[in-house]
Scaffold this motif. Sequence first.
Motif, PDB file in Angstrom:
ATOM      1  N   GLN A  11       0.692  -1.005  -0.135  1.00 38.78           N
ATOM      2  CA  GLN A  11       0.057  -0.010  -0.016  1.00 38.78           C
ATOM      3  C   GLN A  11       0.871   1.418  -0.121  1.00 38.78           C
ATOM      4  O   GLN A  11       0.257   2.260   0.074  1.00 38.78           O
ATOM      5  N   GLY A  12       2.243   1.123  -0.062  1.00 42.40           N
ATOM      6  CA  GLY A  12       2.915   2.445  -0.170  1.00 42.40           C
ATOM      7  C   GLY A  12       3.954   2.603   1.124  1.00 42.40           C
ATOM      8  O   GLY A  12       4.236   3.811   1.312  1.00 42.40           O
ATOM      9  N   LEU A  13       3.875   1.806   2.214  1.00 39.45           N
ATOM     10  CA  LEU A  13       4.570   2.224   3.442  1.00 39.45           C
ATOM     11  C   LEU A  13       6.007   2.665   3.188  1.00 39.45           C
ATOM     12  O   LEU A  13       6.685   1.909   2.268  1.00 39.45           O
ATOM     13  N   SER A  14       6.581   3.720   3.728  1.00 39.06           N
ATOM     14  CA  SER A  14       7.732   4.196   3.354  1.00 39.06           C
ATOM     15  C   SER A  14       8.076   4.835   4.954  1.00 39.06           C
ATOM     16  O   SER A  14       7.228   5.113   5.789  1.00 39.06           O
ATOM     17  N   GLU A  15       9.643   5.559   4.584  1.00 37.96           N
ATOM     18  CA  GLU A  15      10.084   6.216   5.796  1.00 37.96           C
ATOM     19  C   GLU A  15       9.364   7.565   5.993  1.00 37.96           C
ATOM     20  O   GLU A  15       9.546   8.211   7.005  1.00 37.96           O
ATOM     21  N   GLU A  16       8.434   7.969   5.009  1.00 38.93           N
ATOM     22  CA  GLU A  16       7.784   9.081   4.811  1.00 38.93           C
ATOM     23  C   GLU A  16       6.340   9.192   5.276  1.00 38.93           C
ATOM     24  O   GLU A  16       5.576   9.836   5.251  1.00 38.93           O
ATOM     25  N   THR A  17       5.983   7.838   5.692  1.00 38.17           N
ATOM     26  CA  THR A  17       4.376   7.674   5.777  1.00 38.17           C
ATOM     27  C   THR A  17       4.109   7.976   7.275  1.00 38.17           C
ATOM     28  O   THR A  17       4.917   7.339   8.252  1.00 38.17           O
ATOM     29  N   HIS A  18       3.175   8.311   7.560  1.00 39.96           N
ATOM     30  CA  HIS A  18       2.223   8.573   8.925  1.00 39.96           C
ATOM     31  C   HIS A  18       1.350   7.383   8.709  1.00 39.96           C
ATOM     32  O   HIS A  18       0.572   7.218   7.983  1.00 39.96           O
ATOM     33  N   ILE A  19       1.328   6.600  10.110  1.00 44.12           N
ATOM     34  CA  ILE A  19       0.524   5.532  10.112  1.00 44.12           C
ATOM     35  C   ILE A  19      -0.496   5.701  11.278  1.00 44.12           C
ATOM     36  O   ILE A  19      -0.056   5.832  12.245  1.00 44.12           O
ATOM     37  N   THR A  20      -1.707   5.470  11.061  1.00 40.66           N
ATOM     38  CA  THR A  20      -2.674   5.552  12.106  1.00 40.66           C
ATOM     39  C   THR A  20      -3.292   3.980  12.011  1.00 40.66           C
ATOM     40  O   THR A  20      -3.829   3.522  11.404  1.00 40.66           O
ATOM     41  N   VAL A  21      -2.784   3.317  13.396  1.00 39.55           N
ATOM     42  CA  VAL A  21      -3.375   1.983  13.627  1.00 39.55           C
ATOM     43  C   VAL A  21      -4.644   2.296  14.605  1.00 39.55           C
ATOM     44  O   VAL A  21      -4.614   2.701  15.831  1.00 39.55           O
ATOM     45  N   ILE A  22      -5.447   1.414  14.246  1.00 43.19           N
ATOM     46  CA  ILE A  22      -6.870   1.185  14.985  1.00 43.19           C
ATOM     47  C   ILE A  22      -6.829  -0.249  15.326  1.00 43.19           C
ATOM     48  O   ILE A  22      -6.941  -1.169  14.331  1.00 43.19           O
ATOM     49  N   CYS A  23      -6.793  -0.490  16.811  1.00 42.89           N
ATOM     50  CA  CYS A  23      -6.969  -2.042  17.175  1.00 42.89           C
ATOM     51  C   CYS A  23      -8.008  -2.067  18.248  1.00 42.89           C
ATOM     52  O   CYS A  23      -8.582  -1.219  18.785  1.00 42.89           O
TER      53      CYS A  23
END
Length: 252
Positions: free
Chosen positions: A76-88
């Motif tokens: 999906q394009g994960l990189s060192e410049e990606t902000h991730i929002t994780v919902i658990c």
Amino acid sequence: ANPAKELIVNIDGGHIATTRPDKRSMEAITSVIYRPEALKVDRSGNNYISNKNCAAAIDSDGEHIIPATIIAALKQGLSEETHITVICDGAKNCWKVAKSLKPMAKNTTLILDWFHIGMRIQNISLPPLQKDKLLRIKWHLWRGNVKNALVRLKQLIEQVDKNKGLLEKLFKYISNNKDKIVDYRKRKIDGLAFTSSLAESTVESLINRRCKGHQHMRWSQDGLNPILQLRAVIGSNKEWNTKWRTAVLNAT
């Protein structure tokens, strides 16, 4: 994939009956990863995810689900410049999967899923007056006021006899995840993700519909993991139709 500025990751689990004599069930974990712009509205006004990648595996200390989730995020394009929002959903093993993505991203926001908070509160039956107090506690949680919510919840526990155990479990659930409770109301106003409700249909497809639909069905880990991985491919937009559909169907 092209580097993504932001990714949303929904991680959830489900228990499946097992053939092992020493256990009644084993836990499967699913991850659904997509970009915010993949959220669409159909002609009926219903929201859906137009492009996502999925991962699913039996939880054996993250042996399978962690690398599978990382691969899905990279697609999906994960990189060192990606902000991730994780919902658990709040389970420790799900947070473990979420934290495995941190070293690969620019930054990460961990959020306790509002869907699961709401369901826990909804499933507690209380007399009208006490139920009203519980809904006020939900109001505090909706606005991210964890401290006030815990104080009022503790007071409510001392006042009730019916379903005290469920309230105590709710108190523990909120306490254990208090650092991951946000201002859900503000996120909704700002158009930001705060719940996995859209991904729940994917979880239903990956785990429940195939592996839990028949009451007498039992699974071994070796037998179930390939099924989960195949269903994760089917649940991933483009993966099934462009790469795997012909190969799998021809093999059968």
